[in-house]
Design a protein around this motif. Sequence first.
Motif, PDB file in Angstrom:
ATOM      1  N   UNK A  32      60.631 102.413  75.733  1.00 35.44           N
ATOM      2  CA  UNK A  32      61.695 101.734  74.974  1.00 35.44           C
ATOM      3  C   UNK A  32      61.897 100.272  75.369  1.00 35.44           C
ATOM      4  N   UNK A  33      61.296  99.825  76.476  1.00 38.07           N
ATOM      5  CA  UNK A  33      61.345  98.405  76.850  1.00 38.07           C
ATOM      6  C   UNK A  33      59.920  97.888  76.948  1.00 38.07           C
ATOM      7  N   UNK A  34      59.775  96.579  76.892  1.00 38.67           N
ATOM      8  CA  UNK A  34      58.444  95.978  76.964  1.00 38.67           C
ATOM      9  C   UNK A  34      58.143  95.589  78.410  1.00 38.67           C
ATOM     10  N   UNK A  35      57.023  96.096  78.919  1.00 43.00           N
ATOM     11  CA  UNK A  35      56.560  95.793  80.276  1.00 43.00           C
ATOM     12  C   UNK A  35      55.151  95.224  80.153  1.00 43.00           C
ATOM     13  N   UNK A  36      55.084  93.932  79.846  1.00 47.32           N
ATOM     14  CA  UNK A  36      53.818  93.305  79.464  1.00 47.32           C
ATOM     15  C   UNK A  36      53.306  92.299  80.478  1.00 47.32           C
ATOM     16  N   UNK A  37      53.884  92.293  81.691  1.00 52.22           N
ATOM     17  CA  UNK A  37      53.514  91.289  82.685  1.00 52.22           C
ATOM     18  C   UNK A  37      52.501  91.803  83.711  1.00 52.22           C
ATOM     19  N   UNK A  38      51.719  92.778  83.306  1.00 53.20           N
ATOM     20  CA  UNK A  38      50.681  93.303  84.187  1.00 53.20           C
ATOM     21  C   UNK A  38      50.863  94.782  84.466  1.00 53.20           C
ATOM     22  N   UNK A  39      49.881  95.347  85.137  1.00 53.44           N
ATOM     23  CA  UNK A  39      49.942  96.749  85.521  1.00 53.44           C
ATOM     24  C   UNK A  39      49.026  96.966  86.718  1.00 53.44           C
ATOM     25  N   UNK A  40      49.193  98.098  87.357  1.00 57.29           N
ATOM     26  CA  UNK A  40      48.319  98.429  88.476  1.00 57.29           C
ATOM     27  C   UNK A  40      48.209  99.931  88.653  1.00 57.29           C
ATOM     28  N   UNK A  41      47.063 100.354  89.170  1.00 56.75           N
ATOM     29  CA  UNK A  41      46.812 101.762  89.458  1.00 56.75           C
ATOM     30  C   UNK A  41      46.234 101.854  90.858  1.00 56.75           C
ATOM     31  N   UNK A  42      46.778 102.732  91.670  1.00 56.99           N
ATOM     32  CA  UNK A  42      46.221 103.009  92.989  1.00 56.99           C
ATOM     33  C   UNK A  42      45.912 104.487  93.096  1.00 56.99           C
ATOM     34  N   UNK A  53      42.265 103.011  96.626  1.00 51.95           N
ATOM     35  CA  UNK A  53      41.595 102.009  95.798  1.00 51.95           C
ATOM     36  C   UNK A  53      42.612 101.514  94.774  1.00 51.95           C
ATOM     37  N   UNK A  54      42.601 100.204  94.505  1.00 52.53           N
ATOM     38  CA  UNK A  54      43.547  99.653  93.523  1.00 52.53           C
ATOM     39  C   UNK A  54      42.808  98.944  92.391  1.00 52.53           C
ATOM     40  N   UNK A  55      43.369  99.048  91.198  1.00 48.04           N
ATOM     41  CA  UNK A  55      42.910  98.303  90.040  1.00 48.04           C
ATOM     42  C   UNK A  55      44.144  97.664  89.432  1.00 48.04           C
ATOM     43  N   UNK A  56      44.233  96.315  89.477  1.00 51.00           N
ATOM     44  CA  UNK A  56      45.427  95.615  89.016  1.00 51.00           C
ATOM     45  C   UNK A  56      45.019  94.478  88.077  1.00 51.00           C
ATOM     46  N   UNK A  57      45.830  94.285  87.047  1.00 55.58           N
ATOM     47  CA  UNK A  57      45.577  93.226  86.078  1.00 55.58           C
ATOM     48  C   UNK A  57      46.884  92.510  85.747  1.00 55.58           C
ATOM     49  N   UNK A  58      46.768  91.255  85.324  1.00 56.61           N
ATOM     50  CA  UNK A  58      47.938  90.484  84.920  1.00 56.61           C
ATOM     51  C   UNK A  58      48.201  90.583  83.424  1.00 56.61           C
ATOM     52  N   UNK A  59      47.392  91.355  82.715  1.00 54.59           N
ATOM     53  CA  UNK A  59      47.571  91.525  81.276  1.00 54.59           C
ATOM     54  C   UNK A  59      48.338  92.817  81.000  1.00 54.59           C
ATOM     55  N   UNK A  60      48.915  92.971  79.811  1.00 56.56           N
ATOM     56  CA  UNK A  60      49.535  94.253  79.471  1.00 56.56           C
ATOM     57  C   UNK A  60      48.506  95.377  79.555  1.00 56.56           C
ATOM     58  N   UNK A  84      54.493  96.387  84.587  1.00 57.25           N
ATOM     59  CA  UNK A  84      55.411  95.395  85.145  1.00 57.25           C
ATOM     60  C   UNK A  84      56.124  94.571  84.079  1.00 57.25           C
ATOM     61  N   UNK A  85      57.430  94.367  84.300  1.00 57.56           N
ATOM     62  CA  UNK A  85      58.217  93.360  83.613  1.00 57.56           C
ATOM     63  C   UNK A  85      58.722  92.426  84.701  1.00 57.56           C
ATOM     64  N   UNK A  86      58.221  91.206  84.741  1.00 57.50           N
ATOM     65  CA  UNK A  86      58.435  90.323  85.885  1.00 57.50           C
ATOM     66  C   UNK A  86      59.873  89.838  85.982  1.00 57.50           C
ATOM     67  N   UNK A  87      60.394  89.811  87.207  1.00 54.29           N
ATOM     68  CA  UNK A  87      61.671  89.168  87.483  1.00 54.29           C
ATOM     69  C   UNK A  87      61.505  87.660  87.302  1.00 54.29           C
ATOM     70  N   UNK A  97      51.350  92.554  90.710  1.00 56.62           N
ATOM     71  CA  UNK A  97      51.419  93.877  90.079  1.00 56.62           C
ATOM     72  C   UNK A  97      51.323  94.976  91.129  1.00 56.62           C
ATOM     73  N   UNK A  98      52.247  95.919  91.084  1.00 52.34           N
ATOM     74  CA  UNK A  98      52.165  97.080  91.962  1.00 52.34           C
ATOM     75  C   UNK A  98      50.998  97.965  91.519  1.00 52.34           C
ATOM     76  N   UNK A  99      50.466  98.775  92.445  1.00 55.32           N
ATOM     77  CA  UNK A  99      50.990  99.031  93.781  1.00 55.32           C
ATOM     78  C   UNK A  99      50.534  98.008  94.822  1.00 55.32           C
ATOM     79  N   UNK A 100      51.447  97.764  95.784  1.00 56.77           N
ATOM     80  CA  UNK A 100      51.107  96.999  96.965  1.00 56.77           C
ATOM     81  C   UNK A 100      50.560  97.976  98.006  1.00 56.77           C
ATOM     82  N   UNK A 101      49.801  97.472  98.954  1.00 57.87           N
ATOM     83  CA  UNK A 101      49.108  98.373  99.877  1.00 57.87           C
ATOM     84  C   UNK A 101      49.220  97.901 101.317  1.00 57.87           C
ATOM     85  N   UNK A 102      49.224  98.868 102.227  1.00 55.85           N
ATOM     86  CA  UNK A 102      49.153  98.627 103.668  1.00 55.85           C
ATOM     87  C   UNK A 102      48.522  99.859 104.291  1.00 55.85           C
ATOM     88  N   UNK A 103      47.274  99.728 104.775  1.00 56.26           N
ATOM     89  CA  UNK A 103      46.588 100.906 105.299  1.00 56.26           C
ATOM     90  C   UNK A 103      46.455 101.951 104.211  1.00 56.26           C
TER      91      UNK A 103
END
Length: 240
Positions: A32-42, A53-60, A84-87, A97-103
């Motif tokens: 119901x909202x637009x989240x067009x500022x990127x996406x990510x998959x871990x 493993x991460x795959x992240x893009x800045x496109x919708x 993502x809908x960017x602040x 774009x999430x996910x962020x990673x540490x170890x």
Amino acid sequence: MCRHLAYLGPPRPLAELLTAPPHSLYEQSYTPTVNADGFGIGWYPPDDGAGPVRYRRAVPIWADANLPGLAAVISSGAVLAAVRSATPGTSHDESAAAPFALGRWLFSHNGAVDRWDLLPADTGEPLTAAELLGMEAHSDSALLWIMAGRRLTAGRSPGEALADVARRTLAARPAARLNFLLTDGNSIAATRHGDTLWYRPAGREVTVASSPDTDEPGWQEVPDHSLLLATRHTAEIAPL
């Protein structure tokens, strides 16, 4: 607002989790909202010692022509993904774009924090030079991940780390919206404060998501201002 999802269970193609459900994360990127500022998959490969493993893009997510083919052939029993809908005032490249990673940890934040760049000083825990240089992006989510990662590295449990970051942030920014997702491939810790969060335990699997992605029974809403701790077999909720 962003949208995110975490899954633990038997290995499934990413498409079954992210694009095929009737109310999938893919669909939630535009309704119901637009989240067009990127996406990510871990995701965590079948080899127990590998990943994430991460795959992240800045496109919708709908604009990535590579995703359908990748999602059809990659399978995992542990996944964290977000649209993502960017602040305002934050980075717009794929590093934000999430996910962020540490170890072995993957992290996502659904929400927003105003004047987030002043948050470390206002919470009484300024960042070190190394932490500032190590921030993946100029964003509230990346900063919150630095704060949570610092606690995980110090030996705090996932639930303790997220709850402490939420409490300190809300003390300084009462209007902050703080829905966190955190996984190491074996468990999920999540908070809800300000936006919706649901979970669905089903046999040997559990899904945690901003909104139910199917019409199947079993979805349960996490109460506001709560902490959820889940594995493939258990789910517990406690107040923040």
